[in-house]
Write an enzyme that holds these catalytic residues in place. Structure first.
Site, mmCIF file in Angstrom:
data_model
loop_
_atom_site.group_PDB
_atom_site.id
_atom_site.type_symbol
_atom_site.label_atom_id
_atom_site.label_comp_id
_atom_site.label_asym_id
_atom_site.label_seq_id
_atom_site.Cartn_x
_atom_site.Cartn_y
_atom_site.Cartn_z
ATOM 1 C CE LYS A 1 44.377 44.204 39.965
ATOM 2 N NZ LYS A 1 42.674 44.690 40.582
ATOM 3 C CB SER B 1 42.088 48.794 40.326
ATOM 4 O OG SER B 1 41.549 47.500 40.887
ATOM 5 C CB SER C 1 39.752 45.346 41.414
ATOM 6 O OG SER C 1 39.314 46.777 41.479
#
Lengths: 478, 494
Positions: free
Chosen positions: B80, B155, B179
């Protein structure tokens, strides 16, 4: 006209002399090339986290112990937020709500006697970087040096117990002495390892309520602190005397002009948005750790001074000077262990050695003579082996060459002729060679003694012990 | 080669060790998939095929020479884009950090590399991890591989989408308020949020420091455990890092296939107000668990309704403080303005997106003198009470079970979803972050419009072994995790 009294509290920031910074492993050393002691952590790069340096905690606890504070077994690091280019994370990690030390005090010796100044608190925090404003061609630019960013600090906050500029200076000097005793900082105001802000208000004498306070910043020497506070007291006194009122504000000391200037008023005060730093767990101290640190605190200047006066019969003034630096006092007592002559050794250290130390800017233990050398020198003089005057020559030579006094005395053949038999022979010879003067002396012309002493010393090529020569001459010419 | 997609990390590792598959072939296989499918999925923000292939060849060479390599040597992964790396940019999907290259590697990135994982690239996300749909990315909107008109969740939008589409077998992601777990649910993959402190946060761009936690998104619980052995190392650079634990996978090998004796706590009210199709899938999953021997018990979270506001107070306050450092002075975007205050202000106006600005403004307000007591301190007090509720719940059950979202993945820009409803999607996930303990989402079927549904298990502090075991046993009894979405290549489904 009313007379006013000043009410002063000091906030003193002291850099702790740890090897590393408080939240990363960069060197905390002063004076390195700009931005050479930096890493992603103290530069506040994305993703970095603080890790507390245990050595800084130990030193902060030592400060608290030396100043008689209550050490808090639970304290918390908070974030203090504001934007400034020297603050890499845009927040400073400090201790707002639960500081590491509460209370404490120190004593100052004023002309009217000893006064106790109480402390409010001591907390730990990180230093900010340093802004350097360009000059000449680069005057349009400002530069940031992050070497200082995250150097460990303690902030020592006093109660408003100080009543004059003089007391403020004495407080700072005493604080400096104590902190240097426990070796947590060199407390150099010029280099910024000790910095002081003052909160000053005045009130009519006898009034219990506090007046409006003004904070003074930017005082970078002990003398500046005194001058700035004197100026500020006079400024406030004039305003109140003329019926005006004091505005609560922060003012900067302008050393060149010798005045304080308004920086910001309370209406524009920052809201620092304090909250506990979630990257650091609360700091917990055990009793064992506090006890262990207690054992590291040496005898502090107040009690050492009292002991010196009692044990060595020194005057308050002499004791003050000798305990003003731990090194001086240690040197003194090291010398006494070798030869116990408290008065004379104190005099030699204060008059001769400290002159050299101050001239050369050296520490007392690196000035060229060891405690044993001073002890030996005083012993040589007291035993009559050399004169006081010769002692000074020997001292100068020792400082220069690093040789021991005994070695210098024997190399130069300086040791006094104190053999009574030999001296008797010389005296006989001199008296025989000057029969008329001898007669005049015997008939009462005593000032001729000096004439004979001079001749004897000359005959001995300067080595004769003058005291013994006197005695033998008086006996011979009776 | 196509059966690679059906293999676990451990099976791939065995193939590599036996030299039946080279790392170069494996990496090239995934790079090929990325090239074919990511043009539409938009999961990756940065790819470096050349470096990945070069590293794969190096590992193959070392293996050929008979060198003893870690078991994960040569396996692919992706990160990420808030995990900082010195060999690839780290943007947090923001203009503020566009093109930013960190001078150091995050501990997680370093541990993965040292264990031999080869990074295929950096994955899209909501800007600064703020969002539940992926839509706040400054650069691109990652789509849900099951329906390209739907969000992948957030997210960790790129992470969940990439793992679901098999553009990487594992994505290292972060979970601050759900997330990892929520997008895993939306995309039908497995997402583990370990206990706070289990995985080092050093080098993870902070959103809310007391809630942020890294964890893997994978295609199975087994793979999650396999990766955790690398991620679970203590880190002296993170004061909140827990002692090392490297036996997740070994412990999972002894899991067995029965949930007998496991008490699963179902929070009061967690099955009401769900989308009907999703609800049915979750209820079926609960029945499956019972068939496997688990006992479902009721647990109560009296303060659940307070969870979201408390989360928002704390997360926004910490975010406002964490994001203050982006001032244009040292790195990242800087507005070309000479005057200092104005430079700060324009830099931040230009560099941050609207969602980030909103949270900074809220967080700044919450911390103002006077508001601090009213909001932040009170939120911290309620957080402590919520933890007590968890303690009480874990006296009645071993794990908590339930849905991870109220509905399936929604459409992009769905105007029928209000900002408050978007936040409500966090409802099932934020309490766990406030507690700090571990949780996992596993796929449990399909709901509305044939979109994936996730089942969430929550465990106690540092109880990953028990959590992974139950999730694994459930997962092994299903094949939801083996379903692969049809992907579009040049407009044709593959």
């Amino acid at each position: 006209m009313n007379s006013y009294e000043a009410v002063i509290g000091l906030e003193v920031h002291v850099q702790l002399n740890t090897a590393a910074k408080i939240f990363c492993s960069c060197s905390a050393e002063f004076g390195a090339e700009a931005n050479s002691h930096v890493c992603p952590v103290c530069m506040g790069f994305p993703g970095t986290l603080p890790v507390l340096n245990g050595a800084a905690v130990d030193k902060a606890v030592q400060v608290g112990l030396a100043l008689g504070c209550e050490i808090q077994k639970f304290s918390i690091f908070d974030r203090k937020s504001y934007f400034y280019p020297d603050l890499p994370k845009a927040y400073q990690i400090t201790q707002m709500f639960y500081p590491i030390c509460l209370g404490g005090s120190l004593n100052i010796d004023t002309k009217s006697g000893s006064r106790r100044i109480n402390l409010t608190r001591i907390h730990m925090e990180e230093d900010a970087g340093k802004l350097i404003h360009g000059e000449g061609e680069s005057a349009a630019y400002s530069y940031v040096d992050f070497n200082r960013a995250s150097v460990p600090l303690v902030e020592i906050v006093s109660e408003p117990d100080i009543r004059s500029a003089e007391e403020a200076r004495l407080y700072l000097q005493k604080l400096r002495t104590i902190l240097r005793y426990i070796n947590v900082s060199d407390c150099n105001m010029e280099e910024g390892s000790l910095r002081c802000d003052a909160n000053i208000s005045i009130r009519p004498v006898g009034e219990a309520e506090l007046g409006t306070k003004v904070e003074i910043k930017n005082m970078n020497s002990f003398r500046n602190v005194q001058h700035a506070i004197e100026y500020e007291i006079a400024r406030q006194t004039e305003i109140l005397s003329e019926g005006g009122h004091i505005r609560q504000q922060t003012r900067l000391w302008d050393n060149d002009r010798g005045i304080t200037l308004a920086m910001r008023s309370k209406e524009n005060a920052h809201d620092y948005r304090y909250f506990p730093d979630p990257d650091l767990f609360p700091l917990k101290l055990t009793d064992e750790k506090i006890e262990r640190l207690k054992k590291t605190i040496p005898e502090l200047p107040d009690s050492r001074k009292a002991r010196f006066m009692q044990e060595y019969s020194l005057s308050a003034q002499d004791a003050d000077l000798l305990v003003s630096e731990k090194d001086y006092a240690d040197f003194y007592e090291d010398a006494l262990k070798i030869y116990s002559s408290p008065k004379n050794i104190a005099n030699w250290i204060m008059s001769e050695l400290l002159r050299v130390v101050n001239q050369k800017g050296l520490s007392i233990f690196n000035a060229g003579v060891a405690p044993a050398d001073i002890a030996q020198l005083v012993k040589l003089i007291e035993s009559g082996a050399i004169s006081g005057k010769q002692g000074k020559e020997v001292f100068a030579e020792a400082v220069e060459t690093g040789k021991t006094p005994e070695a210098i005395v024997s190399e130069k053949g300086l040791s006094q002729l104190s053999d009574k038999g030999e001296l008797y022979g010389i005296v006989q010879k001199v008296v025989k060679a000057n029969p008329s003067e001898a007669e005049r002396f015997k008939s009462g012309e005593e000032k001729l003694l000096g004439f004979f002493v001079g001749l004897v010393i000359k005959e001995s090529r300067g080595k004769a012990n003058p005291k013994l020569v006197n005695e033998i001459l008086k006996e011979t010419l009776k | 080669m196509d059966n690679i997609l059906g293999l676990t990390l451990a099976e791939l590792s065995a193939l590599l060790e036996r030299k039946e598959l080279s790392s170069r072939e494996l990496i090239a296989f995934y790079i090929d998939r990325i090239e074919r499918f990511d043009g539409k999925l938009l999961a990756y923000l940065y790819k470096d095929a050349e470096s990945a292939l070069k590293r794969a060849e190096q590992i193959d060479d070392r293996r050929a020479k008979g060198e003893k390599l870690p078991r994960s040597a040569g396996l692919p992964c992706a990160l990420k884009d808030l995990i900082v790396t010195s060999d690839m940019p780290t943007t947090c999907a923001s203009k503020m950090l566009e093109g930013f290259i960190s001078p150091f590697d995050a501990t997680a990135a370093k541990n993965m590399r040292e264990a031999g994982y080869i990074s295929l690239g950096k994955l899209n996300m909501d800007q600064y991890a703020m969002g539940s749909s992926g839509e706040s990315s400054y650069f691109q909107k990652t789509v849900n591989p099951w329906d390209y008109s739907r969000v992948p969740g957030g997210s960790s939008s790129g992470s969940a989408s990439a793992v679901a589409a098999r553009l990487t077998p594992v994505a290292i992601s972060s979970d601050t308020g759900g997330s990892i777990r929520q997008p895993a649910g939306f995309c039908g993959v497995t997402g583990l949020k370990p206990t706070y402190g289990r995985v080092s946060r050093f080098g993870v761009v902070s959103y809310a420091s007391s809630l942020d936690q890294l964890g893997p998104i994978t295609n199975s619980v087994e793979d999650a455990a396999f990766v955790m052995d690398v991620l679970g190392l203590n880190d002296p650079m993170d004061s909140t890092s827990a002692p090392s634990k490297t036996d997740f996978y070994a412990n999972l090998q002894r899991a067995g296939d029965s949930l007998k004796g496991v008490r699963l706590g179902l929070p009061e009210g967690h099955l009401s107000d769900l989308a009907p199709g999703l609800k049915a899938a979750v209820e079926n999953a609960l029945k499956d668990c019972e068939k496997l021997g688990a006992e479902i018990v009721n647990v109560d979270f009296p303060l659940a309704a307070k969870g979201l506001p408390v989360y928002q107070m704390i997360a926004n306050a910490e975010a406002a403080s964490n994001l203050a450092k982006y001032d244009g002075v040292k790195y990242g975007h800087r507005a070309n303005i000479a005057e200092l205050e104005e430079m700060y202000s324009i830099t931040r106006r230009e560099g941050f997106g609207p969602e980030v600005k909103k949270r900074i403004i809220l967080g700044t307000y919450i911390l103002l003198e006077g508001q601090y007591e009213e909001y932040y301190r009170r939120a911290m007090r309620i957080r402590r009470l919520i933890r007590k509720d968890y303690d009480a719940a874990f006296k009645k059950c071993d794990l908590i079970v339930g849905p991870v979202s109220a509905g399936v993945a929604f459409r992009f820009g769905d105007k029928t979803i209000s900002a408050m409803e978007m936040y409500l999607n966090d409802l099932f996930t934020v309490l766990l972050n406030l507690n700090g303990s571990c949780g996992i989402t596993v796929p449990c079927g399909f709901g509305e419009d044939n979109l994936p549904v996730g089942l969430q298990f929550q465990g106690d502090m540092f109880a990953e072994d028990a959590l992974l075991r139950a999730a694994h046993i459930y997962q092994q009894s299903t094949d939801w995790h083996k379903r692969i979405p049809a992907l579009l290549e040049n407009g044709v489904e593959r």
